[in-house]
Design an enzyme around this catalytic site. Structure first.
Site, mmCIF file in Angstrom:
data_model
loop_
_atom_site.group_PDB
_atom_site.id
_atom_site.type_symbol
_atom_site.label_atom_id
_atom_site.label_comp_id
_atom_site.label_asym_id
_atom_site.label_seq_id
_atom_site.Cartn_x
_atom_site.Cartn_y
_atom_site.Cartn_z
ATOM 1 N N ASP A 12 30.649 -39.482 20.583
ATOM 2 C CA ASP A 12 30.794 -40.886 21.001
ATOM 3 C C ASP A 12 32.185 -41.401 20.657
ATOM 4 O OD1 ASP A 12 30.041 -43.300 22.059
ATOM 5 O OD2 ASP A 12 28.897 -43.949 20.312
ATOM 6 N N GLY A 13 32.735 -42.220 21.548
ATOM 7 C CA GLY A 13 33.977 -42.906 21.227
ATOM 8 C C GLY A 13 35.164 -42.585 22.114
ATOM 9 N N ARG A 25 39.930 -44.854 30.460
ATOM 10 C CA ARG A 25 38.836 -44.136 29.791
ATOM 11 C C ARG A 25 38.877 -42.642 30.093
ATOM 12 N NH1 ARG A 25 34.233 -46.675 28.026
ATOM 13 N NH2 ARG A 25 32.963 -44.971 28.838
ATOM 14 N N HIS A 29 38.277 -39.058 27.814
ATOM 15 C CA HIS A 29 37.379 -37.939 28.105
ATOM 16 C C HIS A 29 38.128 -36.609 28.088
ATOM 17 C CE1 HIS A 29 34.116 -40.617 28.769
ATOM 18 N NE2 HIS A 29 34.582 -41.125 29.903
ATOM 19 N N LEU A 123 27.666 -17.385 19.036
ATOM 20 C CA LEU A 123 27.275 -18.790 18.950
ATOM 21 C C LEU A 123 26.598 -19.167 20.251
ATOM 22 C CD1 LEU A 123 27.423 -21.705 17.666
ATOM 23 C CD2 LEU A 123 29.550 -21.985 18.946
ATOM 24 N N ARG A 174 26.767 -38.057 14.476
ATOM 25 C CA ARG A 174 27.191 -39.002 15.514
ATOM 26 C C ARG A 174 28.525 -39.618 15.104
ATOM 27 N NH1 ARG A 174 24.117 -43.158 19.436
ATOM 28 N NH2 ARG A 174 25.989 -43.950 20.437
#
Length: 231
Positions: A12-13, A25, A29, A123, A174
């Site tokens: 988030d953020g 924005r 991303h 992983l 988070r």
């Protein structure tokens, strides 16, 4: 240090990070995708076996159409450019969510990537895409009804989740200061440890990851059991 077998992260953020710098924005991303790649590598190096990243929720469709389209294209282009590296690093990728509702190019690429990395075992990276915890439980219920099952218990629901063999997350991180799950892994997080940081996702560093893991290693996980006062 005791490490989680399965680490899940609510990334988030990105938007706030960009806004603080006077950027679109979309730029947030882009940097956030780079952070996700770095965190994946760090987790593999540390020996964590499962990493789930909350990439796009069922609620994210409410965002501007241009941003939504960019997010899908960013993911496809980014992972496509890293495919050989993922295989070299033996990182398996699975997708979690209502993948059948995604744009056809995105949906096809998801299945292609899952097939290409299926034999990797260092992983297991799970990307939650068009995912919602409530939707997963609803979809599991529909599967059970379609099978005509009369007896339902925890095991039956577990067997009908999107990825039934995925172990529950030991730790959920988070970023950005918000302190809620936001419809993430609601069934699986019953006894997950939670860690919240004010750091915005694009700024999430290895130091921040290790701080969260150190905090996790100090916690006593009781799973609802009564433990003596001496512990």
């Amino acid at each position: 240090m005791k490490l989680p077998k399965h680490l899940a992260i609510i990334m988030d953020g990105n938007g706030r990070w960009a806004r603080q710098r006077g950027l679109n924005r979309i730029e947030g991303h882009k940097i956030g995708a780079r952070t996700a790649e770095e965190v994946t590598r760090w987790c593999a190096d540390l020996g964590i076996k499962y990493l789930t990243l909350y990439a796009f929720s069922t609620e994210n469709w409410k965002r501007p159409e241009e941003e939504v389209q960019f997010l899908f294209q960013l993911m496809v282009n980014y992972l496509k450019s890293r495919l050989n590296l993922l295989i070299d690093e033996s990182i398996r990728i699975s997708f979690l969510g209502r993948i059948e509702e995604l744009p056809e190019e995105t949906r096809s690429f998801c299945r292609f990537l899952e097939n290409k990395t299926a034999q990797c075992d260092r992983l297991h990276l799970i990307i939650a895409l068009n995912y919602g915890g409530r939707s997963e439980i609803v979809d599991a219920t529909r599967k059970i009804l379609n099978k005509g099952l009369k007896h339902v218990d925890d095991n039956v629901i577990q067997e009908n989740l999107y990825l039934p063999d995925l172990p529950d997350p030991d730790l959920i991180i988070r970023t950005s200061g918000e302190q809620r799950l936001s419809n993430f892994l609601l069934w699986q997080s019953s006894y997950s440890e939670l860690y919240f940081t004010n750091t915005l996702w694009p700024d999430f560093s290895r130091e921040e990851l290790e701080k969260a893991l150190e905090e996790y290693s100090k916690r006593k996980r009781r799973y609802g059991a009564v433990i003596s006062d001496e512990e």
